[in-house]
Design a protein around this motif. Structure first.
Motif, PDB file in Angstrom:
ATOM      1  N   PHE A   1     -38.432 -13.845  42.160  1.00  0.00           N
ATOM      2  CA  PHE A   1     -39.800 -13.959  43.132  1.00  0.00           C
ATOM      3  C   PHE A   1     -40.418 -14.822  42.340  1.00  0.00           C
ATOM      4  O   PHE A   1     -40.821 -15.498  41.278  1.00  0.00           O
TER       5      PHE A   1
ATOM      6  N   THR B   1     -38.405  -5.249  33.960  1.00  0.00           N
ATOM      7  CA  THR B   1     -37.270  -5.500  34.531  1.00  0.00           C
ATOM      8  C   THR B   1     -36.879  -5.571  35.896  1.00  0.00           C
ATOM      9  O   THR B   1     -38.157  -5.050  36.649  1.00  0.00           O
ATOM     10  N   GLY B   2     -35.670  -5.444  36.600  1.00  0.00           N
ATOM     11  CA  GLY B   2     -35.760  -5.949  37.986  1.00  0.00           C
ATOM     12  C   GLY B   2     -34.558  -6.340  38.340  1.00  0.00           C
ATOM     13  O   GLY B   2     -33.538  -6.410  37.469  1.00  0.00           O
TER      14      GLY B   2
ATOM     15  N   HIS C   1     -32.258  -1.906  39.033  1.00  0.00           N
ATOM     16  CA  HIS C   1     -32.350  -2.588  37.969  1.00  0.00           C
ATOM     17  C   HIS C   1     -31.131  -3.649  37.503  1.00  0.00           C
ATOM     18  O   HIS C   1     -30.099  -3.129  36.737  1.00  0.00           O
TER      19      HIS C   1
ATOM     20  N   TYR D   1     -43.893  -5.124  42.905  1.00  0.00           N
ATOM     21  CA  TYR D   1     -44.535  -4.468  41.370  1.00  0.00           C
ATOM     22  C   TYR D   1     -45.228  -3.545  41.004  1.00  0.00           C
ATOM     23  O   TYR D   1     -46.324  -3.329  41.767  1.00  0.00           O
ATOM     24  N   PRO D   2     -44.917  -2.338  40.750  1.00  0.00           N
ATOM     25  CA  PRO D   2     -46.217  -1.267  40.525  1.00  0.00           C
ATOM     26  C   PRO D   2     -47.630  -2.597  39.143  1.00  0.00           C
ATOM     27  O   PRO D   2     -47.304  -2.969  38.819  1.00  0.00           O
TER      28      PRO D   2
ATOM     29  N   GLY E   1     -34.469  -8.640  41.102  1.00  0.00           N
ATOM     30  CA  GLY E   1     -34.588 -10.166  42.390  1.00  0.00           C
ATOM     31  C   GLY E   1     -35.820 -11.207  41.341  1.00  0.00           C
ATOM     32  O   GLY E   1     -36.625 -10.905  40.397  1.00  0.00           O
TER      33      GLY E   1
ATOM     34  N   HIS F   1     -44.228  -9.739  42.841  1.00  0.00           N
ATOM     35  CA  HIS F   1     -44.303  -9.557  43.900  1.00  0.00           C
ATOM     36  C   HIS F   1     -44.735  -7.856  44.335  1.00  0.00           C
ATOM     37  O   HIS F   1     -45.199  -7.387  43.300  1.00  0.00           O
TER      38      HIS F   1
HETATM   39  C1  LIG Z   1     -38.656  -7.721  43.632  1.00  0.00           C
HETATM   40  N1  LIG Z   1     -38.689  -6.694  42.882  1.00  0.00           N
HETATM   41  N2  LIG Z   1     -37.584  -7.009  41.871  1.00  0.00           N
HETATM   42  N3  LIG Z   1     -36.866  -6.279  41.252  1.00  0.00           N
HETATM   43  C2  LIG Z   1     -38.129  -5.362  40.855  1.00  0.00           C
HETATM   44  C3  LIG Z   1     -38.376  -4.392  40.424  1.00  0.00           C
HETATM   45  C4  LIG Z   1     -39.179  -3.622  40.961  1.00  0.00           C
HETATM   46  C5  LIG Z   1     -40.132  -1.875  40.365  1.00  0.00           C
HETATM   47  O1  LIG Z   1     -38.981  -1.595  40.548  1.00  0.00           O
HETATM   48  C6  LIG Z   1     -40.360  -4.018  42.368  1.00  0.00           C
HETATM   49  C7  LIG Z   1     -39.964  -5.030  43.174  1.00  0.00           C
HETATM   50  C8  LIG Z   1     -38.861  -6.060  42.198  1.00  0.00           C
END
Ligand SMILES: Cn1nnc2cc(CO)ccc21
Length: 188
Positions: free
Chosen positions: A79, A74-75, A26, A57-58, A77, A54
């Protein structure tokens, strides 16, 4: 008689770069939100708000049963996020909004090949102004819409963009453009 009630809204996201990539990959923390103008409390007429993230994500469907209508995550990407607003009046269909999560600025031509380069700025805001328009709401819905109170101003509910300032600047530029155009027509 056609009664229409418009409720101004602001929706979008803010994002902050960690400054590095975390062990889980992340790079950013972000918040996606739906706010009502003048800090109005819409919980009188809004049942709940869904934010569909997305699929990876959980529990990607996040539900807010009361204000503030927002998701902190947090992440790494960007989307599309589907926002669905459910109203208390069962006669009012749910309203769908769509927001593409923005994490980085794109510097056109900044890449070595002259292409667009994603830039990780420290803090970014991507938000949009819109209005929910109710046409001929039911009597109960009309009462709920008119009785909405203001929420106590909290940091979280302050919108990132000063829309009042933006509104007056835009009006000013339109007036000067009109005058310029007018004088050009006079000079013809
Ligand atoms: C598309 N994206 N961007 N950041 C992400 C984070 C997660 C969770 O670990 C799942 C998908 C994610």
């Amino acid at each position: 008689k056609g009664v229409t009630i418009a409720k101004p809204i602001v929706y979008g996201n803010v994002a902050r770069y960690f400054g590095h990539k975390r062990d889980d990959g992340h790079t950013h923390e972000w918040k996606i939100y739906l706010r009502f103008y003048n800090n109005e409390d819409p919980s009188g007429y809004i049942k709940k708000v869904h934010f569909k993230l997305h699929d990876s994500y959980p529990n990607s469907l996040r539900v807010c049963e009361e204000p503030p209508y927002e998701v902190d995550e947090t992440g790494w990407g960007e989307f599309g996020v589907a926002i669905r607003i459910y109203f208390k009046d069962p006669n009012e269909r749910p309203l769908n909004l769509f927001h593409v999560l923005k994490l980085f600025k794109i510097e056109p031509g900044a890449a070595p090949d002259g292409g667009p380069m994603p830039v990780f700025t420290d803090y970014l805001v991507s938000e949009f102004y819109d209005e929910i328009v109710f046409s001929d709401p039911s009597r109960t819905m009309l009462r709920l819409l008119k009785s909405a109170q203001q929420l106590p101003p909290s940091i979280a509910t302050r919108s990132e963009t000063d829309f009042e300032k933006k509104k007056s600047e835009t009006l000013q530029s339109l007036i000067s453009a009109k005058n310029r155009l007018g004088s050009e027509i006079d000079d013809l």
